[in-house]
Design a protein around this motif. Structure first.
Motif, PDB file in Angstrom:
ATOM      1  N   VAL A 263      -8.517   0.796  10.378  1.00 30.38           N
ATOM      2  CA  VAL A 263      -8.201   2.189  10.728  1.00 30.38           C
ATOM      3  C   VAL A 263      -7.441   2.852   9.588  1.00 30.38           C
ATOM      4  O   VAL A 263      -7.741   3.985   9.180  1.00 30.38           O
ATOM      5  N   LEU A 264      -6.465   2.140   9.027  1.00 31.06           N
ATOM      6  CA  LEU A 264      -5.685   2.671   7.906  1.00 31.06           C
ATOM      7  C   LEU A 264      -6.575   2.965   6.709  1.00 31.06           C
ATOM      8  O   LEU A 264      -6.437   4.013   6.060  1.00 31.06           O
ATOM      9  N   LEU A 265      -7.517   2.071   6.417  1.00 27.46           N
ATOM     10  CA  LEU A 265      -8.434   2.286   5.289  1.00 27.46           C
ATOM     11  C   LEU A 265      -9.324   3.505   5.525  1.00 27.46           C
ATOM     12  O   LEU A 265      -9.494   4.344   4.629  1.00 27.46           O
ATOM     13  N   GLY A 266      -9.868   3.611   6.733  1.00 27.84           N
ATOM     14  CA  GLY A 266     -10.712   4.760   7.043  1.00 27.84           C
ATOM     15  C   GLY A 266      -9.959   6.073   6.949  1.00 27.84           C
ATOM     16  O   GLY A 266     -10.464   7.065   6.403  1.00 27.84           O
ATOM     17  N   LEU A 267      -8.730   6.102   7.450  1.00 29.10           N
ATOM     18  CA  LEU A 267      -7.919   7.322   7.385  1.00 29.10           C
ATOM     19  C   LEU A 267      -7.524   7.648   5.959  1.00 29.10           C
ATOM     20  O   LEU A 267      -7.400   8.823   5.593  1.00 29.10           O
TER      21      LEU A 267
ATOM     22  N   PHE B  87      -1.010   8.911  16.948  1.00 34.03           N
ATOM     23  CA  PHE B  87      -0.530   9.709  15.816  1.00 34.03           C
ATOM     24  C   PHE B  87      -1.472   9.701  14.614  1.00 34.03           C
ATOM     25  O   PHE B  87      -1.878  10.763  14.126  1.00 34.03           O
ATOM     26  N   ALA B  88      -1.817   8.522  14.112  1.00 40.71           N
ATOM     27  CA  ALA B  88      -2.478   8.416  12.814  1.00 40.71           C
ATOM     28  C   ALA B  88      -3.813   9.178  12.740  1.00 40.71           C
ATOM     29  O   ALA B  88      -3.991  10.035  11.855  1.00 40.71           O
ATOM     30  N   PRO B  89      -4.786   8.924  13.644  1.00 37.46           N
ATOM     31  CA  PRO B  89      -6.043   9.691  13.559  1.00 37.46           C
ATOM     32  C   PRO B  89      -5.836  11.186  13.781  1.00 37.46           C
ATOM     33  O   PRO B  89      -6.534  12.007  13.177  1.00 37.46           O
ATOM     34  N   LYS B  90      -4.879  11.531  14.641  1.00 38.89           N
ATOM     35  CA  LYS B  90      -4.618  12.955  14.904  1.00 38.89           C
ATOM     36  C   LYS B  90      -4.126  13.653  13.643  1.00 38.89           C
ATOM     37  O   LYS B  90      -4.567  14.767  13.320  1.00 38.89           O
ATOM     38  N   ALA B  91      -3.219  13.020  12.909  1.00 34.89           N
ATOM     39  CA  ALA B  91      -2.650  13.634  11.705  1.00 34.89           C
ATOM     40  C   ALA B  91      -3.724  13.916  10.662  1.00 34.89           C
ATOM     41  O   ALA B  91      -3.832  15.035  10.143  1.00 34.89           O
ATOM     42  N   VAL B  92      -4.537  12.912  10.354  1.00 31.90           N
ATOM     43  CA  VAL B  92      -5.552  13.090   9.309  1.00 31.90           C
ATOM     44  C   VAL B  92      -6.678  13.991   9.800  1.00 31.90           C
ATOM     45  O   VAL B  92      -7.264  14.741   9.019  1.00 31.90           O
ATOM     46  N   GLY B  93      -6.981  13.949  11.097  1.00 38.75           N
ATOM     47  CA  GLY B  93      -7.972  14.868  11.643  1.00 38.75           C
ATOM     48  C   GLY B  93      -7.554  16.318  11.443  1.00 38.75           C
ATOM     49  O   GLY B  93      -8.374  17.174  11.074  1.00 38.75           O
ATOM     50  N   VAL B  94      -6.278  16.626  11.664  1.00 38.59           N
ATOM     51  CA  VAL B  94      -5.767  17.984  11.444  1.00 38.59           C
ATOM     52  C   VAL B  94      -5.881  18.360   9.972  1.00 38.59           C
ATOM     53  O   VAL B  94      -6.209  19.508   9.633  1.00 38.59           O
ATOM     54  N   LEU B  95      -5.637  17.411   9.078  1.00 41.50           N
ATOM     55  CA  LEU B  95      -5.774  17.689   7.642  1.00 41.50           C
ATOM     56  C   LEU B  95      -7.201  18.119   7.303  1.00 41.50           C
ATOM     57  O   LEU B  95      -7.404  19.103   6.572  1.00 41.50           O
ATOM     58  N   VAL B  96      -8.197  17.420   7.829  1.00 35.63           N
ATOM     59  CA  VAL B  96      -9.590  17.775   7.520  1.00 35.63           C
ATOM     60  C   VAL B  96      -9.942  19.134   8.114  1.00 35.63           C
ATOM     61  O   VAL B  96     -10.629  19.941   7.474  1.00 35.63           O
TER      62      VAL B  96
ATOM     63  N   LYS C  67      -1.441  10.128   3.588  1.00 41.72           N
ATOM     64  CA  LYS C  67      -1.540   8.673   3.461  1.00 41.72           C
ATOM     65  C   LYS C  67      -0.176   8.013   3.682  1.00 41.72           C
ATOM     66  O   LYS C  67      -0.071   6.952   4.307  1.00 41.72           O
ATOM     67  N   GLN C  68       0.869   8.647   3.202  1.00 39.61           N
ATOM     68  CA  GLN C  68       2.216   8.117   3.415  1.00 39.61           C
ATOM     69  C   GLN C  68       2.601   8.171   4.891  1.00 39.61           C
ATOM     70  O   GLN C  68       3.179   7.210   5.430  1.00 39.61           O
ATOM     71  N   LEU C  69       2.276   9.288   5.568  1.00 35.52           N
ATOM     72  CA  LEU C  69       2.576   9.390   6.997  1.00 35.52           C
ATOM     73  C   LEU C  69       1.875   8.292   7.786  1.00 35.52           C
ATOM     74  O   LEU C  69       2.479   7.642   8.650  1.00 35.52           O
ATOM     75  N   VAL C  70       0.590   8.093   7.488  1.00 33.74           N
ATOM     76  CA  VAL C  70      -0.187   7.093   8.231  1.00 33.74           C
ATOM     77  C   VAL C  70       0.327   5.688   7.943  1.00 33.74           C
ATOM     78  O   VAL C  70       0.409   4.845   8.847  1.00 33.74           O
ATOM     79  N   SER C  71       0.683   5.412   6.702  1.00 34.77           N
ATOM     80  CA  SER C  71       1.192   4.075   6.367  1.00 34.77           C
ATOM     81  C   SER C  71       2.554   3.828   7.027  1.00 34.77           C
ATOM     82  O   SER C  71       2.840   2.714   7.488  1.00 34.77           O
ATOM     83  N   ILE C  72       3.398   4.858   7.111  1.00 34.14           N
ATOM     84  CA  ILE C  72       4.686   4.717   7.810  1.00 34.14           C
ATOM     85  C   ILE C  72       4.445   4.420   9.291  1.00 34.14           C
ATOM     86  O   ILE C  72       5.117   3.569   9.884  1.00 34.14           O
TER      87      ILE C  72
ATOM     88  N   TYR D 147       0.835  -1.210   0.000  1.00 38.61           N
ATOM     89  CA  TYR D 147       0.000   0.000   0.000  1.00 38.61           C
ATOM     90  C   TYR D 147       0.868   1.257   0.000  1.00 38.61           C
ATOM     91  O   TYR D 147       0.621   2.201  -0.763  1.00 38.61           O
ATOM     92  N   THR D 148       1.902   1.274   0.840  1.00 40.23           N
ATOM     93  CA  THR D 148       2.784   2.433   0.920  1.00 40.23           C
ATOM     94  C   THR D 148       3.501   2.680  -0.401  1.00 40.23           C
ATOM     95  O   THR D 148       3.576   3.820  -0.884  1.00 40.23           O
ATOM     96  N   PHE D 149       4.021   1.606  -0.987  1.00 34.59           N
ATOM     97  CA  PHE D 149       4.729   1.723  -2.269  1.00 34.59           C
ATOM     98  C   PHE D 149       3.787   2.226  -3.360  1.00 34.59           C
ATOM     99  O   PHE D 149       4.138   3.122  -4.144  1.00 34.59           O
ATOM    100  N   THR D 150       2.575   1.680  -3.397  1.00 33.19           N
ATOM    101  CA  THR D 150       1.615   2.077  -4.431  1.00 33.19           C
ATOM    102  C   THR D 150       1.176   3.523  -4.243  1.00 33.19           C
ATOM    103  O   THR D 150       1.083   4.285  -5.211  1.00 33.19           O
ATOM    104  N   ALA D 151       0.896   3.905  -2.986  1.00 33.57           N
ATOM    105  CA  ALA D 151       0.470   5.278  -2.717  1.00 33.57           C
ATOM    106  C   ALA D 151       1.567   6.286  -3.050  1.00 33.57           C
ATOM    107  O   ALA D 151       1.287   7.459  -3.327  1.00 33.57           O
TER     108      ALA D 151
END
Length: 481
Positions: free
Chosen positions: A117-121, A248-257, A85-90, A52-56
């Protein structure tokens, strides 16, 4: 026929998500037919996240600068969404490595929930549509509730129920705000010009109140006050790799929205965001001062960190959210390194209580030095990348004060600096107990030099990024709105 062509055409542009969805379905089959202690769910999950990370990263090399609008404007694929998406996958890869190194015996269902969780984010990072935001947040939230409850202990069930109650309440408030917006404008995509035009006839105060209702669900995922009540209990009882990921992951994407909402500029939201920043800084820092449990302390400090991050999304004449995005980039190795340190300290002392860390740094000086570096990064002291992150947001406040001709922002600057100074006490208390205090009962101690070496990679990264920040700054500049 036209709608079908739109669906088929759009589906070609979300290959990473299709890989993840099919992988999750295949993982369910693997879990169903494998023995309980099988390593195949872990191996398959690790391979799936790497794919997923490589493809994204490489599937969108020819992405237009304005991005791609898919499924009738339900999704937006642009450089900003790819960055998150890259941050969350890392962070997902770090979770998998963390759990493996500490030999956590996770059931296959844990990996299934983490991938959900990764899919939702992933979908949350790619949308400005109210309903997609709501459905994505619910996918992330429900998986998170179950993750907290997976340890078969009373304290976990209590924390998960508290998490569920506050999460469900925040989701209900968010959905109510969405319904009010739809009633005002009859449009569900807040980035469209028609949405701003439709709701512009309402008073600014009404728009601020409705926006606050909508943003409630996002502030809950960011763990910003006053949507923070679930944090300390959940952080304390949840498995450390899991809470490291969820911190980390939900916080990062939440800030993006939140940044996308601010950028849409359909309402003046600085007053709302300022309120959240002030409350988060004061609640997070003052509560963290009194904590004796390391994971609870990191939970409260995460509330304060949310306040610092949100400073970077305040709207100004030239807002590009550079400060917030750079802070999140640095927050990934800092916070996940801190939880790796917490797990290593628990392994050595048998406890999460800071009092029990006495003398550990004296017996393993490298571990003590790592603790100093990681905690300095959380405070924002040089020579760590945390200093650069704090410098970015504080510089942004000064620029806002000059551009907006408002003393409120200078007040926020002073308040932020005071809170950063307060955080020195509770962050550096950890290395202080490790390196300065002596243990009276001399607990059994078997230093794990391999795990200490892995922890050192986090510390080295924090210093190298401080000395050579160009990689991070250039990466962030490419993905700004």
């Amino acid at each position: 026929m036209k709608e079908l062509q739109e669906i088929l055409s759009s589906s070609k542009h979300i290959l990473p998500e299709w890989i993840l969805i099919l992988g999750i379905l295949l993982l369910v089959i693997i879990i169903s037919f494998q023995k309980k202690d099988s390593k195949w769910p872990y191996r398959f999950s690790f391979l799936l996240v790497l794919t997923y990370t490589f493809t994204a990263t490489y599937f969108y090399e020819n992405l237009p600068s304005e991005g791609l609008k898919l499924y009738g404007n339900l999704l937006l694929v642009d450089q900003t969404s790819l960055f998150f998406k890259q941050l969350v996958s890392i962070s997902t890869i770090i979770f998998l490595i963390h759990g493996r190194l500490f030999k956590y015996k996770f059931d296959g269902e844990i990996y299934f929930l983490i991938l959900c969780v990764l899919l939702g984010l992933s979908f949350l990072a790619m949308t400005t549509h109210f309903l997609v935001i709501y459905v994505s947040i619910e996918l992330v939230s429900i998986a998170s509730y179950v993750l907290v409850a997976t340890k078969n202990e009373k304290t976990n069930f209590e924390a998960a129920i508290k998490y569920l109650i506050f999460g469900a309440t925040s989701s209900a408030i968010m959905l109510y705000g969405i319904s009010l917006f739809y009633g005002m404008g009859h449009v569900l995509n807040f980035a469209e010009q028609t949405f701003s035009a439709s709701i512009s006839s309402n008073s600014p105060l009404v728009l601020q109140i409705v926006s606050f209702l909508f943003l409630g669900g996002l502030f809950f995922k960011i763990a910003a006050a006053p949507f923070h009540s679930w944090v300390p209990d959940v952080y304390e009882v949840t498995s450390t790799p899991v809470i490291s990921y969820l911190s980390f992951a939900p916080k990062a994407v939440g800030v993006l929205v939140v940044a996308r909402v601010i950028q849409a500029n359909f309402a003046e939201l600085n007053a709302v965001v300022l309120l959240i920043i002030f409350v988060s800084l004061i609640v997070g820092n003052l509560a963290a001062l009194w904590q004796t449990n390391l994971k609870r302390m990191l939970g409260y400090s995460g509330i304060a960190q949310a306040g610092f991050i949100l400073i970077g999304v305040l709207k100004g004449p030239q807002t590009d959210f550079y400060g917030a995005f750079f802070y999140l980039l640095t927050y990934l190795p800092i916070t996940m390194g801190a939880f790796f340190l917490a797990d290593l300290l628990k392994k050595q002392s048998g406890s999460d209580e800071i009092e029990d860390f006495k003398g550990i740094g004296q017996k393993n000086i490298f571990m003590g030095l790592n603790a100093v570096i990681i905690m300095m990064a959380l405070v924002g002291l040089p020579p760590t990348i945390g200093f650069m992150a704090k410098l970015m947001v504080f510089s942004y406040i000064i620029n806002l004060g000059e551009d907006m001709h408002s003393s409120v922002y200078y007040g926020l600057l002073i308040f932020g600096l005071m809170n950063a100074a307060i955080s020195i006490y509770y962050y550096l208390k950890v290395p202080y107990f490790m390196l300065i205090k002596k243990s009276y009962n001399q607990p059994r101690y078997n230093p794990d030099f391999f795990l200490t070496l892995v922890l050192t990679y986090f510390s080295i990264a924090l210093i190298i990024f401080f000395l050579y920040p160009d990689f991070g700054t250039e990466w962030v500049r490419k993905v700004l709105f």
